[in-house]
Design a protein around this motif. Structure first.
Motif, PDB file in Angstrom:
ATOM      1  N   UNK A   1       0.813  -1.213   0.000  1.00 26.51           N
ATOM      2  CA  UNK A   1       0.000   0.000   0.000  1.00 26.51           C
ATOM      3  C   UNK A   1       0.850   1.269   0.000  1.00 26.51           C
ATOM      4  N   UNK A   2       1.978   1.239   0.704  1.00 27.21           N
ATOM      5  CA  UNK A   2       2.850   2.424   0.815  1.00 27.21           C
ATOM      6  C   UNK A   2       4.298   1.999   0.578  1.00 27.21           C
ATOM      7  N   UNK A   3       4.664   1.697  -0.667  1.00 26.30           N
ATOM      8  CA  UNK A   3       6.014   1.181  -0.938  1.00 26.30           C
ATOM      9  C   UNK A   3       7.124   2.199  -0.728  1.00 26.30           C
ATOM     10  N   UNK A   4       6.785   3.494  -0.714  1.00 23.66           N
ATOM     11  CA  UNK A   4       7.818   4.527  -0.653  1.00 23.66           C
ATOM     12  C   UNK A   4       7.789   5.332   0.646  1.00 23.66           C
ATOM     13  N   UNK A   5       7.008   4.866   1.628  1.00 18.93           N
ATOM     14  CA  UNK A   5       6.853   5.629   2.868  1.00 18.93           C
ATOM     15  C   UNK A   5       6.863   4.723   4.087  1.00 18.93           C
ATOM     16  N   UNK A   6       7.474   5.169   5.184  1.00 14.36           N
ATOM     17  CA  UNK A   6       7.283   4.456   6.455  1.00 14.36           C
ATOM     18  C   UNK A   6       5.837   4.660   6.908  1.00 14.36           C
ATOM     19  N   UNK A   7       5.197   3.581   7.337  1.00 13.64           N
ATOM     20  CA  UNK A   7       3.767   3.628   7.671  1.00 13.64           C
ATOM     21  C   UNK A   7       3.490   2.805   8.922  1.00 13.64           C
ATOM     22  N   UNK A   8       2.674   3.342   9.797  1.00  9.05           N
ATOM     23  CA  UNK A   8       2.152   2.588  10.930  1.00  9.05           C
ATOM     24  C   UNK A   8       0.646   2.790  10.956  1.00  9.05           C
ATOM     25  N   UNK A   9      -0.091   1.723  11.230  1.00  9.43           N
ATOM     26  CA  UNK A   9      -1.536   1.840  11.412  1.00  9.43           C
ATOM     27  C   UNK A   9      -1.869   1.415  12.838  1.00  9.43           C
ATOM     28  N   UNK A  10      -2.758   2.175  13.462  1.00  9.76           N
ATOM     29  CA  UNK A  10      -3.094   1.969  14.867  1.00  9.76           C
ATOM     30  C   UNK A  10      -4.476   1.354  15.011  1.00  9.76           C
ATOM     31  N   UNK A  11      -4.563   0.336  15.826  1.00  4.54           N
ATOM     32  CA  UNK A  11      -5.837  -0.308  16.148  1.00  4.54           C
ATOM     33  C   UNK A  11      -6.760   0.696  16.822  1.00  4.54           C
ATOM     34  N   UNK A  12      -8.061   0.512  16.676  1.00  8.99           N
ATOM     35  CA  UNK A  12      -9.011   1.462  17.248  1.00  8.99           C
ATOM     36  C   UNK A  12      -8.863   1.590  18.759  1.00  8.99           C
ATOM     37  N   UNK A  13      -8.422   0.541  19.410  1.00  6.61           N
ATOM     38  CA  UNK A  13      -8.237   0.595  20.864  1.00  6.61           C
ATOM     39  C   UNK A  13      -7.052   1.461  21.260  1.00  6.61           C
ATOM     40  N   UNK A  14      -6.105   1.670  20.315  1.00  2.67           N
ATOM     41  CA  UNK A  14      -4.878   2.394  20.623  1.00  2.67           C
ATOM     42  C   UNK A  14      -3.817   1.548  21.296  1.00  2.67           C
ATOM     43  N   UNK A  15      -4.105   0.276  21.537  1.00  2.00           N
ATOM     44  CA  UNK A  15      -3.193  -0.585  22.297  1.00  2.00           C
ATOM     45  C   UNK A  15      -2.292  -1.448  21.417  1.00  2.00           C
ATOM     46  N   UNK A  16      -2.486  -1.402  20.122  1.00  2.00           N
ATOM     47  CA  UNK A  16      -1.720  -2.251  19.220  1.00  2.00           C
ATOM     48  C   UNK A  16      -1.730  -1.644  17.833  1.00  2.00           C
ATOM     49  N   UNK A  17      -0.875  -2.172  16.961  1.00  2.00           N
ATOM     50  CA  UNK A  17      -0.830  -1.650  15.608  1.00  2.00           C
ATOM     51  C   UNK A  17       0.195  -2.384  14.777  1.00  2.00           C
ATOM     52  N   UNK A  18       0.358  -1.932  13.530  1.00  2.00           N
ATOM     53  CA  UNK A  18       1.215  -2.614  12.575  1.00  2.00           C
ATOM     54  C   UNK A  18       2.106  -1.592  11.865  1.00  2.00           C
ATOM     55  N   UNK A  19       3.390  -1.914  11.747  1.00  2.00           N
ATOM     56  CA  UNK A  19       4.365  -1.100  11.016  1.00  2.00           C
ATOM     57  C   UNK A  19       4.717  -1.792   9.703  1.00  2.00           C
ATOM     58  N   UNK A  20       4.976  -1.002   8.642  1.00  8.04           N
ATOM     59  CA  UNK A  20       5.499  -1.637   7.430  1.00  8.04           C
ATOM     60  C   UNK A  20       7.013  -1.802   7.561  1.00  8.04           C
ATOM     61  N   UNK A  21       7.621  -2.421   6.569  1.00 11.13           N
ATOM     62  CA  UNK A  21       9.045  -2.739   6.660  1.00 11.13           C
ATOM     63  C   UNK A  21       9.899  -1.484   6.780  1.00 11.13           C
ATOM     64  N   UNK A  22       9.606  -0.465   5.964  1.00  7.28           N
ATOM     65  CA  UNK A  22      10.395   0.770   6.008  1.00  7.28           C
ATOM     66  C   UNK A  22      10.315   1.407   7.386  1.00  7.28           C
ATOM     67  N   UNK A  23       9.149   1.376   8.001  1.00 10.88           N
ATOM     68  CA  UNK A  23       8.997   1.939   9.349  1.00 10.88           C
ATOM     69  C   UNK A  23       9.831   1.161  10.356  1.00 10.88           C
ATOM     70  N   UNK A  24       9.805  -0.160  10.275  1.00  7.88           N
ATOM     71  CA  UNK A  24      10.577  -0.981  11.193  1.00  7.88           C
ATOM     72  C   UNK A  24      12.075  -0.699  11.059  1.00  7.88           C
ATOM     73  N   UNK A  25      12.542  -0.572   9.823  1.00  5.59           N
ATOM     74  CA  UNK A  25      13.962  -0.288   9.606  1.00  5.59           C
ATOM     75  C   UNK A  25      14.344   1.075  10.172  1.00  5.59           C
ATOM     76  N   UNK A  26      13.496   2.065   9.974  1.00  8.33           N
ATOM     77  CA  UNK A  26      13.797   3.414  10.496  1.00  8.33           C
ATOM     78  C   UNK A  26      13.796   3.434  12.018  1.00  8.33           C
ATOM     79  N   UNK A  27      13.050   2.526  12.612  1.00 11.34           N
ATOM     80  CA  UNK A  27      12.999   2.457  14.069  1.00 11.34           C
ATOM     81  C   UNK A  27      14.123   1.595  14.641  1.00 11.34           C
ATOM     82  N   UNK A  28      14.980   1.099  13.768  1.00 11.27           N
ATOM     83  CA  UNK A  28      16.153   0.359  14.222  1.00 11.27           C
ATOM     84  C   UNK A  28      15.894  -1.092  14.534  1.00 11.27           C
TER      85      UNK A  28
END
Length: 540
Positions: free
Chosen positions: A132-159
């Protein structure tokens, strides 16, 4: 400001004398309340008359718990609310990037997906977000705010290592999901919170317009006091700019993360004494567990179904020793403490720690401590007397009954689910409980919350715990006078009485006379703060 006299409508004071014929306001404060003739006698010749035209006026609603900056930030994020499949999540992301011409490399955040309502009945992974976002770091947050998902670029930028050769970092009280020793992108609780903190925040300039919009959303629901439910040091430059700019029209009370708001407290410490430019530091906030719909709430008895191992009960965020240290620190600094407790095991931990603190004092805790149990959804009926004994204030997320009640019945069984947000049981015990929406988890709609507490209907039309239904009057108290008490503001707001702030909401109908199943159809027509109209329905 001058004087204003409100009359010719239904005025609910939320005091022992519930109804009044007129209210006189002078310089933003309530000067007189009662029969029209008596109030008229107190009014000056230049008093402005406000004709309520038969509508209902009552004290403004007070937000017992939400996340103001997260609501503002939501104005800058990709909305995933109501998505029903992985495909729809990806399509929303692609559309956002295309329509807004998002530059490559810019961080993106989506909010509001809920795996419980997706066709796949599971969380997406980084591969979907990569497409969905091949050129951008992306995180999506669950409606509860307690969990979520990062794409690969985001994970790499976060070390975070993605080569599968190194051990994935373990974070107590949280989870980083892996497959074949490589992170899937999904995280929950402490892990998700810690990595979220590392995401660059929007610039203060970008945030200002979003703050204005968020304020209007709260005001459109009749709210004049908002909570910032978790203040971290990363928010400091934003709050400094917001407070100094003078754009706050509503009052905001912030609760500091005990692990990461030292710089904030040092820089903004003067706000501990009271509201300065509409902002005040109210105390500290800690998390003791997670989300019941996300199956991370910490329970005394196992979840009845789900993919986890048999006997799974969720898990705690902190040990008893850690929570004891937090509580003792708050008591030493004479700071109120709010603890996020969804499961009954988490509620038990909070109660247990305060009982130890009281024993150490050799007496009951000071009456002005007022510890708050945020959510308290699965608070056991056997635990309610202990809550009262410790002077705790449970703030129930009553809207869960409607929004996730059917999910809770699946996860917990009908018997346990029927006691979620046990307001009637707390009422019988004489406890001053409050209600909240945990915005942006759901819209800060107080009338919907009142409807939920009074009717306890799920989305599928089931009644979830008829014995925990409460009266409309008691539900209204939970979002007015009781919430004022929670904030130590009972002399300032929460009811219409002489000397209090002239903070009102004008409604299209009287909730005390409206059919109970139609209460959420009542409209907020105007919101008044310190005697001034800050919202009219036709302005949004």
């Amino acid at each position: 400001m001058g004087q204003k006299l409100y009359a010719n409508g239904i005025i609910l004071t939320m005091e022992k004398q519930m109804y009044a014929e007129a209210v006189l306001v002078k310089d933003g404060r309530i000067a007189a309340v009662g029969r029209k003739a008596a109030v008229e006698a107190c009014a000056g010749a230049d008093t402005e008359r406000v004709d309520l035209e038969g509508r209902t006026m009552m004290p403004a609603f007070l937000d017992a718990h939400s996340h103001f900056m997260a609501c503002a930030n939501g104005e800058l994020q990709i909305s995933l609310d109501g998505t029903k499949s992985f495909w729809e999540i990806a399509e929303r992301v692609r559309e956002y990037i295309a329509v807004r011409h998002v530059e490559k490399g810019k961080w993106l955040t989506g909010k509001g997906y809920d795996h419980n309502f997706l066709e796949e009945r599971s969380h997406p992974d980084r591969h979907l977000l990569d497409e969905a976002a091949p050129d951008n770091p992306l995180v999506i947050t669950h409606q509860s705010g307690h969990m979520g998902v990062f794409n690969t670029e985001a994970l790499l930028r976060l070390g975070i290592s993605m080569d599968g050769n190194g051990a994935v970092q373990e974070i107590p009280g949280g989870k980083i999901a892996v497959q074949d020793h490589i992170p899937t992108g999904y995280m929950e609780e402490n892990a998700f919170v810690e990595f979220q903190k590392k995401i660059p925040l929007p610039s203060p300039e970008e945030f200002m317009d979003a703050v204005e919009k968020a304020q209007k959303r709260y005001a459109s629901h009749g709210i004049t006091l908002i909570q910032e439910g978790l203040v971290v040091d990363e928010m400091l430059p934003l709050y400094q700019k917001i407070v100094e700019s003078g754009i706050l029209k509503l009052d905001v009370v912030g609760y500091l993360d005990m692990k990461g708001a030292g710089k904030f407290l040092e820089a903004m410490g003067k706000h501990r004494e009271g509201f300065l430019r509409h902002f005040k530091i109210g105390g500290y906030k800690i998390f003791l567990d997670g989300s019941p719909q996300g199956r991370t709430a910490w329970l005394r008895m196992p979840y009845t179904s789900g993919p986890e191992k048999e006997g799974y009960r969720g898990y705690p965020v902190h040990t008893d020793e850690e929570v004891c240290a937090f509580v003792h620190r708050a008591l030493e600094e004479h700071m109120q403490i709010l603890a996020h407790c969804n499961g009954d095991a988490a509620c038990g931990q909070y109660i247990r720690v305060f009982e130890k603190a009281a024993a150490a004092e050799g007496k009951t805790l000071p009456a002005d401590i007022r510890p708050v149990m945020i959510h308290a959804q699965l608070l056991g009926l056997d635990q309610i007397p202990n809550v009262k004994a410790m002077g705790m204030i449970p703030s129930f997320f009553a809207g869960h009954v409607y929004h996730w009640g059917d999910i809770h019945a699946d996860n917990l069984g009908m018997e346990r689910a029927s006691h979620i947000s046990p307001a009637a049981s707390a009422e019988k015990e004489g406890i001053a409980y409050t209600f909240h929406q945990d915005a942006p988890v759901i819209e800060p709609d107080m009338l919907e919350t009142v409807w939920c507490a009074v009717n306890r209907c799920t989305k599928n039309g089931k009644v979830l715990g008829s014995k925990e239904r409460i009266s409309v009057t008691d539900a209204l108290k939970a979002v007015t006078v009781n919430t004022a008490y929670q904030y130590f503001e009972e002399r300032e707001r929460g009811s219409i009485a002489p000397g209090k702030r002239a903070d009102f909401v004008i409604l299209s109908e009287n909730p005390l006379e409206k059919d109970k199943m139609q209460i959420r159809d009542i409209r907020v027509l105007a919101t008044i703060k310190d005697g001034d109209v800050i919202y009219r329905r036709d302005t949004l």
